[in-house]
Design an enzyme around this catalytic site. Structure first.
Site, PDB file in Angstrom:
ATOM      1  N   SER A 163       0.828  -1.204   0.000  1.00 16.79           N
ATOM      2  CA  SER A 163       0.000   0.000   0.000  1.00 16.79           C
ATOM      3  C   SER A 163       0.857   1.247   0.000  1.00 16.79           C
ATOM      4  CB  SER A 163      -0.940   0.037   1.208  1.00 16.79           C
ATOM      5  OG  SER A 163      -1.687   1.242   1.164  1.00 16.79           O
ATOM      6  N   LYS A 175      -4.397  -6.808   3.535  1.00 15.02           N
ATOM      7  CA  LYS A 175      -4.414  -5.696   2.559  1.00 15.02           C
ATOM      8  C   LYS A 175      -5.853  -5.398   2.145  1.00 15.02           C
ATOM      9  CE  LYS A 175      -3.426  -2.390  -0.031  1.00 15.02           C
ATOM     10  NZ  LYS A 175      -3.366  -2.262  -1.424  1.00 15.02           N
ATOM     11  N   HIS A 206      -7.431  -3.583   4.918  1.00 13.43           N
ATOM     12  CA  HIS A 206      -6.841  -2.232   4.874  1.00 13.43           C
ATOM     13  C   HIS A 206      -7.638  -1.377   3.888  1.00 13.43           C
ATOM     14  CE1 HIS A 206      -4.338   0.676   2.678  1.00 13.43           C
ATOM     15  NE2 HIS A 206      -3.608   0.834   3.770  1.00 13.43           N
ATOM     16  N   ASN A 207      -7.889  -1.938   2.709  1.00 14.92           N
ATOM     17  CA  ASN A 207      -8.623  -1.176   1.693  1.00 14.92           C
ATOM     18  C   ASN A 207     -10.057  -0.927   2.120  1.00 14.92           C
ATOM     19  OD1 ASN A 207      -6.268  -1.323   0.277  1.00 14.92           O
ATOM     20  ND2 ASN A 207      -7.190  -2.003  -1.631  1.00 14.92           N
ATOM     21  N   GLU A 239      -9.904   1.864   4.359  1.00 17.20           N
ATOM     22  CA  GLU A 239      -9.619   3.007   3.468  1.00 17.20           C
ATOM     23  C   GLU A 239     -10.910   3.528   2.816  1.00 17.20           C
ATOM     24  OE1 GLU A 239      -6.288   2.300   0.625  1.00 17.20           O
ATOM     25  OE2 GLU A 239      -7.783   2.659  -0.939  1.00 17.20           O
TER      26      GLU A 239
END
Ligand SMILES: NC(=O)C1=CN([C@@H]2O[C@H](COP(=O)(O)OP(=O)(O)OC[C@H]3O[C@@H](n4cnc5c(N)ncnc54)[C@H](OP(=O)(O)O)[C@@H]3O)[C@@H](O)[C@H]2O)C=CC1
Ligand SMILES: O=C(CO)[C@H](O)[C@H](O)COP(=O)(O)O
Length: 637
Positions: free
Chosen positions: A298, A353, A356-357, A360
């Protein structure tokens, strides 16, 4: 990281009688670096054992090899030529356990030639009868250079020097798109000999030559559009990172590579692949002896160039071989440690990940909803940019707030660019995948799933245009910005905390289900820099999860205090926004989560009764042991 310096580390190896000391000394003179003979570092007990005709075992060799690894480390600036038998791969692994690039030179000869040489030796402790055992033990490596002991010393030295000057690249990267270009340059800027490959697709033929001409100042950077050349020009074991689009492209590239790879080679998928795909690829490649590391990356284009956050998962043994590269190019945390840590087995790296997104998406949507409230209440764009800039100086500091403050200042002619952007959000999948994954483990995920739905609804622009005409104008309700702004600020702060709690809870539950052992504090640490959701809140989470790794984030005293102190403001901000007919799905989801999470008595008793009424699904009772399930006839009709 294997660093290449002007002063190389060379290990001349082979069985006894191959001439390691002679060739090693000559090489050291040519290279102007010190020479060491590994035999001189044997402890006396090993020398005695060999002189009495007994072969050394691995235990005898271990401390000797570790001492030699220490010697290599001590000489990393001065360079060194070491003559050492290093017959087995595991011995060579100990010797190469430091961060120096090692040039391996294997002196190979037939049994007859070697026996003759040994018989001519005088005053040497080696017993020629051990040659058979050494030849049986020898595991020829696929890397380094092999020379014939029957060649003259001059010929051997020339061959070795020539090979050292035409060195292969130590790291390969496939896909010179947005991320691939930046990561390749990042590796090159950190002294890695990197070789990049991009396919020669129609219309994309310029990519490799253009990349090379733009970066001609980097001697350690090479690029090609020939896959065969790419594969053959990499050091073994090959370390190849894929930065191609998730999905079919990753499988296609793997299939293209497979016929030319060797067992022990390592493929790293740095794209946003689905973690189930990563597990599948892991299993598939394992059968073929190829290591696979699914690594979330990222930071976008700039982060990939200057230091991304890296989330590697999968094969731990393989990760250890590539860790020095990833850790070196990763962003640094506040203690100057790399924002990169091994996450866990299988698809754990890509799983985090993906979440995480998800976090986000919701963080972005919260800022968008904040913008909508302030805009509708009459705040001009330039003032909003200043307000966000101001918020970003304190506890609310985050990369996403920082870039939003910045992008609000950009004009196109007389107009703010933001006002010209078509309001239909794109998405590539990770937010939606994380929502599905949350449902798989039954974890409430409302802020994130609502942010995905908000993008879906935004994309229905033509329908929204028609509906807005049918339903009419929003009510114009005067808002006093001076009272609204502090309210929204507190609401924003608390909604962010709730959103992070939701994301991390999902990671904790999934990690438990899969036995991945994800360390939440370490995960928060690698998200404190380099990645898109870096923020001062993330810094706080490092210590919060360290103190209570098992506990729900919102039970930590500091967050209880914060949310108790801002609950009223969060409620009022959502309420005022809704009265303006604004759509605030993530703010509302955060508030609803907080209310649901902190209410001892929910309304789920009604759900359970309904389920039992129509489907005899049974229910538990508060006044009876929870191990017992009940069914009622219900109807009084
Ligand atoms: N952009 C970002 O901010 C981030 C992206 N990611 C992820 O990284 C990955 C790459 O993203 P990004 O660099 O933005 O994407 P780009 O579209 O910019 O680049 C994609 C690259 O993949 C290559 N490629 C596509 N299909 C194939 C194929 N079948 N065979 C060989 N090569 C192929 C393309 O080659 P060609 O030019 O020939 O088409 C191109 O080099 C994606 O998984 C993305 O989700 C992760 C973090 C951040
Ligand atoms: O991984 C990323 C950042 O962390 C990428 O930028 C990703 O493409 C963002 O997702 P989307 O395109 O769905 O908004």
């Amino acid at each position: 990281m294997q660093k290449t310096t002007d002063k190389p580390i060379v290990i001349v190896f082979g069985v006894s009688g191959s001439g390691k000391s002679t060739i090693g000394q000559l090489l050291s003179q040519h290279l102007s670096v010190p020479f060491a003979d590994a035999d001189d570092y044997h402890p006396q007990k090993n020398i005695d054992k060999m002189a009495s005709g007994q072969p050394l075992n691995d235990q005898d060799r271990e401390s000797w090899l570790l001492d030699l690894a220490g010697l290599i480390d001590e000489n990393k600036e001065k360079g060194l030529v070491l003559a050492c038998s290093a017959l087995k791969e595991k011995y060579r692994k100990i010797l190469s356990s430091g961060d120096q690039k090692i040039h391996w030179v294997h002196l190979a000869g037939t049994k007859e030639v070697l026996t003759e040489r040994l018989q001519q030796r005088k005053q040497h402790f080696f017993n020629p009868a051990l040659l058979d055992s050494q030849l049986a033990t020898l595991e020829k490596p696929k890397y380094g250079i092999e020379v014939n002991v029957e060649d003259s010393p001059e010929e051997i030295i020339n061959t070795v020097l020539e090979s050292m000057s035409s060195k292969k690249s130590e790291f390969g990267l496939i896909g010179l798109g947005v991320m691939g270009k930046s990561l390749t340059l990042n590796l090159a800027n950190h002294g890695v000999e990197v070789l990049a490959y991009n396919r020669q697709a129609e219309g994309e033929e310029h990519i490799v030559p253009q990349f090379l001409s733009e970066n001609s100042d980097k001697p350690n950077l090479r690029a090609t559009n020939q896959l065969k050349e790419f594969i053959s020009e990499l050091e073994i074991p090959r370390k190849i990172m894929l930065m191609v689009n998730a999905g079919a492209a990753v499988d296609a590239v793997i299939e293209d590579l497979l016929p030319s790879l060797d067992p022990g080679d390592i493929i790293i998928d740095g794209g946003n692949s689905h973690y189930h795909d990563t597990k599948r690829r892991n299993d598939y490649l394992k059968e073929k002896g190829i290591h696979f590391v699914g690594c979330g990356v990222s930071g976008g284009e700039e982060g990939a160039l200057k230091g991304p956050s890296m989330m590697p998962g999968g094969d731990k043994e393989a990760y250890e071989k590539i860790a020095p590269y990833l850790e070196r190019i990763a962003a640094r945390d506040k203690n100057d440690e790399g924002c990169c840590t091994y996450i866990g087995r299988e698809g754990a790296g890509h799983f985090v990940k993906m979440v995480h997104n998800g976090i986000e998406y919701a963080e972005m949507q919260l800022i968008a909803e904040t913008y909508a409230m302030l805009r509708t209440a009459g705040m001009p764009i330039d003032q909003m940019a200043e307000l966000f800039e101001d918020w970003n100086q304190g506890d609310l500091k985050s990369y996403l707030l920082e870039i939003t403050a910045d992008l609000l200042t950009v004009k196109d002619g007389d107009e703010y660019l933001i006002d010209l952007i078509y309001d239909a959000a794109g998405q590539k999948g990770t937010g939606g995948w994380s929502t599905t994954a949350a449902l798989d483990v039954g974890v409430p995920f409302s802020t994130i799933s609502e942010s995905v739905m908000a993008r879906c609804l935004s994309a229905q622009k033509p329908l929204r245009i028609r509906a807005s005409r049918l339903y009419g104008e929003r009510p114009v309700i005067e808002r006093d910005l001076q009272t609204l702004i502090p309210k929204i600020k507190q609401a924003y702060q608390s909604a962010r905390v709730i959103n992070h709690a939701i994301g991390f809870e999902m990671i904790k539950k999934t990690s438990e289900e899969n036995n991945w052992g994800i360390n939440l504090s370490q995960l928060a640490r690698i998200w404190t820099n380099g990645c898109i959701i870096r923020s001062s809140l993330m810094e706080e989470l490092v210590s919060s999860f360290k103190a209570s790794p098992e506990e729900h984030m919102l039970l930590a005293p500091s967050f209880v205090d914060l949310l108790k102190g801002s609950r009223k403001e969060l409620t009022e901000a959502v309420s005022e926004g809704l009265q303006m007919f604004l759509s605030l799905p993530v703010y509302a989801a955060a508030l609803n989560y907080l209310n649901g999470f902190t209410n001892e008595q929910s309304s789920a008793n009604i759900i359970q009764a309904q389920r039992d009424y129509f489907g005899a699904h049974t229910f538990q009772r508060k006044d009876k042991p929870l191990s017992k399930y009940f069914h009622s006839q219900w109807t009084n009709k």
